[in-house]
Design a protein around this motif. Structure first.
Motif, PDB file in Angstrom:
ATOM      1  N   GLU A 248       5.032  -1.018   5.899  1.00  0.00           N
ATOM      2  CA  GLU A 248       3.569  -1.053   5.909  1.00  0.00           C
ATOM      3  C   GLU A 248       2.975  -0.024   4.949  1.00  0.00           C
ATOM      4  O   GLU A 248       1.991  -0.282   4.260  1.00  0.00           O
ATOM      5  CB  GLU A 248       3.039  -0.855   7.336  1.00  0.00           C
ATOM      6  N   ALA A 249       3.601   1.148   4.884  1.00  0.00           N
ATOM      7  CA  ALA A 249       3.134   2.180   3.950  1.00  0.00           C
ATOM      8  C   ALA A 249       3.310   1.713   2.504  1.00  0.00           C
ATOM      9  O   ALA A 249       2.487   1.994   1.640  1.00  0.00           O
ATOM     10  CB  ALA A 249       3.906   3.465   4.172  1.00  0.00           C
ATOM     11  N   THR A 250       4.385   0.963   2.262  1.00  0.00           N
ATOM     12  CA  THR A 250       4.652   0.470   0.902  1.00  0.00           C
ATOM     13  C   THR A 250       3.597  -0.548   0.457  1.00  0.00           C
ATOM     14  O   THR A 250       3.248  -0.620  -0.711  1.00  0.00           O
ATOM     15  CB  THR A 250       6.049  -0.194   0.853  1.00  0.00           C
ATOM     16  N   VAL A 251       3.087  -1.313   1.414  1.00  0.00           N
ATOM     17  CA  VAL A 251       2.112  -2.354   1.062  1.00  0.00           C
ATOM     18  C   VAL A 251       0.781  -1.737   0.642  1.00  0.00           C
ATOM     19  O   VAL A 251       0.174  -2.138  -0.352  1.00  0.00           O
ATOM     20  CB  VAL A 251       1.900  -3.329   2.239  1.00  0.00           C
ATOM     21  N   PHE A 252       0.299  -0.737   1.396  1.00  0.00           N
ATOM     22  CA  PHE A 252      -1.046  -0.217   1.139  1.00  0.00           C
ATOM     23  C   PHE A 252      -1.059   1.148   0.444  1.00  0.00           C
ATOM     24  O   PHE A 252      -2.101   1.599   0.007  1.00  0.00           O
ATOM     25  CB  PHE A 252      -1.828  -0.131   2.461  1.00  0.00           C
ATOM     26  N   GLY A 253       0.074   1.826   0.364  1.00  0.00           N
ATOM     27  CA  GLY A 253       0.125   3.144  -0.262  1.00  0.00           C
ATOM     28  C   GLY A 253      -0.176   4.225   0.753  1.00  0.00           C
ATOM     29  O   GLY A 253      -1.149   4.142   1.496  1.00  0.00           O
TER      30      GLY A 253
ATOM     31  N   SER B  85       6.014   4.619  -8.432  1.00  0.00           N
ATOM     32  CA  SER B  85       4.596   4.753  -8.061  1.00  0.00           C
ATOM     33  C   SER B  85       4.245   4.032  -6.770  1.00  0.00           C
ATOM     34  O   SER B  85       3.172   4.254  -6.203  1.00  0.00           O
ATOM     35  CB  SER B  85       3.717   4.163  -9.172  1.00  0.00           C
ATOM     36  N   MET B  86       5.125   3.153  -6.310  1.00  0.00           N
ATOM     37  CA  MET B  86       4.762   2.217  -5.239  1.00  0.00           C
ATOM     38  C   MET B  86       4.419   2.918  -3.927  1.00  0.00           C
ATOM     39  O   MET B  86       3.531   2.475  -3.197  1.00  0.00           O
ATOM     40  CB  MET B  86       5.888   1.211  -5.020  1.00  0.00           C
ATOM     41  N   LYS B  87       5.096   4.016  -3.650  1.00  0.00           N
ATOM     42  CA  LYS B  87       4.897   4.680  -2.362  1.00  0.00           C
ATOM     43  C   LYS B  87       3.451   5.147  -2.197  1.00  0.00           C
ATOM     44  O   LYS B  87       2.848   4.969  -1.145  1.00  0.00           O
ATOM     45  CB  LYS B  87       5.856   5.856  -2.233  1.00  0.00           C
ATOM     46  N   VAL B  88       2.878   5.737  -3.271  1.00  0.00           N
ATOM     47  CA  VAL B  88       1.509   6.255  -3.138  1.00  0.00           C
ATOM     48  C   VAL B  88       0.448   5.222  -3.526  1.00  0.00           C
ATOM     49  O   VAL B  88      -0.671   5.249  -3.016  1.00  0.00           O
ATOM     50  CB  VAL B  88       1.303   7.533  -3.977  1.00  0.00           C
ATOM     51  N   LEU B  89       0.781   4.334  -4.446  1.00  0.00           N
ATOM     52  CA  LEU B  89      -0.226   3.361  -4.896  1.00  0.00           C
ATOM     53  C   LEU B  89      -0.238   2.103  -4.026  1.00  0.00           C
ATOM     54  O   LEU B  89      -1.291   1.496  -3.838  1.00  0.00           O
ATOM     55  CB  LEU B  89       0.024   2.970  -6.355  1.00  0.00           C
ATOM     56  N   GLY B  90       0.908   1.715  -3.533  1.00  0.00           N
ATOM     57  CA  GLY B  90       0.981   0.533  -2.671  1.00  0.00           C
ATOM     58  C   GLY B  90       1.164  -0.745  -3.474  1.00  0.00           C
ATOM     59  O   GLY B  90       0.644  -0.880  -4.588  1.00  0.00           O
TER      60      GLY B  90
ATOM     61  N   SER C  28      -9.123  10.474  -1.580  1.00  0.00           N
ATOM     62  CA  SER C  28      -8.406   9.835  -0.480  1.00  0.00           C
ATOM     63  C   SER C  28      -8.245  10.803   0.696  1.00  0.00           C
ATOM     64  O   SER C  28      -8.419  10.430   1.859  1.00  0.00           O
ATOM     65  CB  SER C  28      -7.042   9.367  -0.994  1.00  0.00           C
ATOM     66  N   TYR C  29      -7.959  12.064   0.374  1.00  0.00           N
ATOM     67  CA  TYR C  29      -7.784  13.075   1.428  1.00  0.00           C
ATOM     68  C   TYR C  29      -9.107  13.321   2.160  1.00  0.00           C
ATOM     69  O   TYR C  29      -9.162  13.315   3.385  1.00  0.00           O
ATOM     70  CB  TYR C  29      -7.259  14.373   0.807  1.00  0.00           C
ATOM     71  N   HIS C  30     -10.181  13.498   1.362  1.00  0.00           N
ATOM     72  CA  HIS C  30     -11.458  13.846   1.978  1.00  0.00           C
ATOM     73  C   HIS C  30     -12.109  12.669   2.698  1.00  0.00           C
ATOM     74  O   HIS C  30     -12.827  12.855   3.676  1.00  0.00           O
ATOM     75  CB  HIS C  30     -12.413  14.412   0.924  1.00  0.00           C
ATOM     76  N   LEU C  31     -11.903  11.458   2.184  1.00  0.00           N
ATOM     77  CA  LEU C  31     -12.532  10.277   2.803  1.00  0.00           C
ATOM     78  C   LEU C  31     -11.642   9.641   3.864  1.00  0.00           C
ATOM     79  O   LEU C  31     -12.069   8.705   4.556  1.00  0.00           O
ATOM     80  CB  LEU C  31     -12.860   9.230   1.726  1.00  0.00           C
ATOM     81  N   ASP C  32     -10.389  10.086   3.929  1.00  0.00           N
ATOM     82  CA  ASP C  32      -9.399   9.537   4.859  1.00  0.00           C
ATOM     83  C   ASP C  32      -9.223   8.024   4.666  1.00  0.00           C
ATOM     84  O   ASP C  32      -9.285   7.231   5.605  1.00  0.00           O
ATOM     85  CB  ASP C  32      -9.813   9.851   6.317  1.00  0.00           C
ATOM     86  N   VAL C  33      -9.061   7.669   3.399  1.00  0.00           N
ATOM     87  CA  VAL C  33      -8.830   6.259   3.031  1.00  0.00           C
ATOM     88  C   VAL C  33      -7.469   6.220   2.314  1.00  0.00           C
ATOM     89  O   VAL C  33      -7.031   7.233   1.751  1.00  0.00           O
ATOM     90  CB  VAL C  33      -9.945   5.759   2.074  1.00  0.00           C
ATOM     91  N   SER C  34      -6.804   5.059   2.292  1.00  0.00           N
ATOM     92  CA  SER C  34      -5.474   4.989   1.671  1.00  0.00           C
ATOM     93  C   SER C  34      -5.558   5.368   0.183  1.00  0.00           C
ATOM     94  O   SER C  34      -6.536   5.049  -0.505  1.00  0.00           O
ATOM     95  CB  SER C  34      -4.874   3.590   1.831  1.00  0.00           C
ATOM     96  N   SER C  35      -4.506   6.067  -0.299  1.00  0.00           N
ATOM     97  CA  SER C  35      -4.524   6.603  -1.669  1.00  0.00           C
ATOM     98  C   SER C  35      -4.639   5.494  -2.724  1.00  0.00           C
ATOM     99  O   SER C  35      -5.398   5.624  -3.691  1.00  0.00           O
ATOM    100  CB  SER C  35      -3.261   7.431  -1.908  1.00  0.00           C
TER     101      SER C  35
END
Lengths: 279, 279
Positions: free
Chosen positions: A120-125, A191-196, A240-247
């Motif tokens: 799931e982390a791989t799909v969305f980053g 890049s896939m782990k963080v970008l998704g 992403s950190y401040h808005l708490d949204v996926s990277s």
């Protein structure tokens, strides 16, 4: 003030910031070749293909980098081979090969619960669990890519601009194409782990499109696209950190915002330039 | 004798026409060359020699094998049967059809010309000697001030010169041009003819394919008329005859003489409306 520097104090977030910046620059650099060759769809396709490999690695408890890397490389070479035969177009080849791989990943997802958690982390980053190893992986791939692009610059340019004449002029275009596919699959893997999976295509295409709107020179487009990609990665990760949204989502949205601003500022001239970029 | 040749003779194709003369001094030499794609023969039993200082035009209808013959002469395609020989260390330059060029590609005139140098230097940027050579070849072709311009910003004649400059940077002994006047206006066509005359004066052998019988072919000293097999080779006066043209193009044509050169007239009479009334 402390809130602004908070992301830099946490080790995993420092790692994530480095990975996102370098991955953004790496995707931006390769995006120039991908968009000018009319293969914008390949980033989308290859990330989906690698997803199948990642799911298989998770199911078999095999090392993700090696397993998904080999899977991605195999898919990239298969796409290149099918495309060169010219019986079907590159978009159709990507559609057939990568969608089958993605479907395979989805099937595994349904069959194994432990696959579901890591995939799931791989799909969305996700920036959770970005390790020092991930940092070195993306830096290593970026350095390799930079060395290859500088060393094979003229052949890459000739093959991208005029493959038929490059071929008759003694350039081994099949080898150049395979090399580019190899670099692209490595870049997506790193890049896939963080970008998704779902966002990586935009990280490849958007910086190159923005750079094309700003310049008429290939060399300038290369460094400009890398810089734009790196900045989008850095700013997107920070937000992403401040808005708490996926990277992955924030990086792509920052890129889209930059595209909108440049598009509005440069007007018709930029639209004419982007006609060189084919889907 | 090859099966292809037997088949051609069985169909009544005449093989008395050859383009072979002084084989020993030839830059390029074809003997009994045929090429097939699957079951489909695109070239049958072609004999041809190209010598230093030759200016040869290849004419014929669409699908007659002109491009295949050009690619075989260039060494980019290995014929299915027959003998192909080229002088050792022969340097060939190739100028593609301008209609196939992606004019929106982010590349300047100097960058296009430098594509001829894909081997030797490792760095992307040109050396001082390479910059000097590019400037010299652009000056020679009368576009010395345009090196920094984007390729789209040039006139039709200037665009054609850019690709000739790229071919000339490789210091070729023989220059191949694929439809050099396809899609260009009359003025550009005249420019191309004068340019070819200048290059011929410099001792270059020139081989070009063209559809333009009156605008280009009639002005060349030697023509090869092709429709899978060679229908005629020699001076335009001897090749552009009603008999050969009707056999090759499958349509009746008249040939007049104008300013000492043959002028081909399509025998279709009247306007489209007249034809409809007659029908």
């Amino acid at each position: 003030m402390d809130v602004l520097f908070e992301p830099f104090q946490l080790a995993f977030l420092r790692h994530a910031l480095i990975v996102c910046t370098v991955a953004g620059a790496l995707c931006g650099l390769l995006g120039v070749f991908v968009t000018l060759r009319g293969m914008s769809y390949i980033g989308h396709g290859l990330s989906h293909a690698i997803f199948g490999g990642a799911a298989l690695c998770a199911a078999l408890s095999v090392n993700y980098v090696v397993g998904a890397g080999l899977w991605g490389l195999g898919s990239a070479l298969a796409i290149g081979r099918v495309t060169r035969r010219r019986i079907i177009g590159s978009d159709a080849a990507i559609g057939v090969i990568t969608t089958a791989s993605f479907a395979f990943g989805i099937a595994l997802l349904g069959m194994y619960s432990r696959v579901r958690q890591s995939i799931e982390a791989t799909v969305f980053g996700s920036v959770l669990g970005v390790s020092a190893g991930d940092v070195w992986l993306v830096i290593g791939v970026a350095l390799l890519t930079a060395v290859v692009v500088i060393g094979a610059y003229r052949k890459l340019l000739f093959t991208t601009f005029d493959p038929e004449v490059a071929d008759v002029s003694g350039v081994n275009t099949a080898r150049v194409d395979a090399l580019l596919m190899l670099l692209l699959s490595f870049a997506i893997l790193a890049s896939m782990k963080v970008l998704g999976v779902t966002m990586i295509a935009a990280a490849i295409v958007v910086p190159a499109v923005i750079a094309r709107m700003l310049t008429n020179s290939f060399a300038t487009m290369l460094w400009m696209s890398s810089l734009i990609g790196g900045l989008c990665g850095l700013i997107g990760m920070y937000l992403s950190y401040h808005l708490d949204v996926s990277s992955g989502a924030t990086i792509v949205l920052v890129g889209f915002l930059a595209f909108t601003v440049v598009f509005a500022a440069t007007g018709r001239a930029s639209v004419a330039r982007t006609r060189a970029l084919r889907a | 004798m090859s099966e292809d040749r037997s088949a051609a003779e069985a169909r009544g194709d005449q093989r008395t026409v050859t383009g072979r003369d002084d084989e020993a001094s030839a830059l390029l030499s074809l003997e009994g060359v045929s090429h097939t794609y699957g079951e489909h023969a695109v070239l049958l039993d072609v004999d041809l020699d190209v010598h230093t200082g030759d200016v040869l035009g290849i004419v014929g209808p669409s699908g007659s094998g002109k491009t295949t013959l050009l690619r075989i002469l260039l060494g980019a395609l290995t014929p299915t049967t027959g003998r192909y020989e080229r002088r050792p260390n022969l340097r060939a330059g190739y100028v593609p059809q301008v209609e196939t060029v992606n004019w929106q590609f982010p590349v300047t005139v100097a960058e296009v010309v430098l594509m001829a140098r894909t081997t030797g230097r490792r760095w992307p940027w040109p050396s001082a000697a390479e910059r000097r050579e590019v400037a010299e070849v652009l000056d020679r072709l009368g576009i010395g001030t345009l090196g920094h311009r984007h390729i789209r910003e040039l006139s039709g004649g200037q665009q054609q010169r850019v690709f000739i400059a790229r071919a000339l940077l490789g210091r070729p002994d023989v220059l191949f041009l694929d439809e050099p006047t396809s899609g260009v206006d009359v003025r550009t066509r005249h420019e191309v003819l004068h340019l070819l005359a200048d290059l011929h004066d410099d001792g270059l052998a020139i081989v070009l394919s063209t559809h333009d019988l009156n605008g280009i072919a009639a002005h060349l000293p030697k023509l090869l008329c092709l429709n899978v097999t060679v229908a005629g080779i020699g001076h335009p006066r001897d090749v552009l005859t009603p008999e050969i043209l009707e056999r090759v193009y499958g349509a009746p044509m008249d040939v007049l003489e104008h300013a000492g050169m043959p002028l081909v007239i399509d025998r279709a009479e009247g306007t489209v409306l007249d034809m409809r009334r007659r029908a």
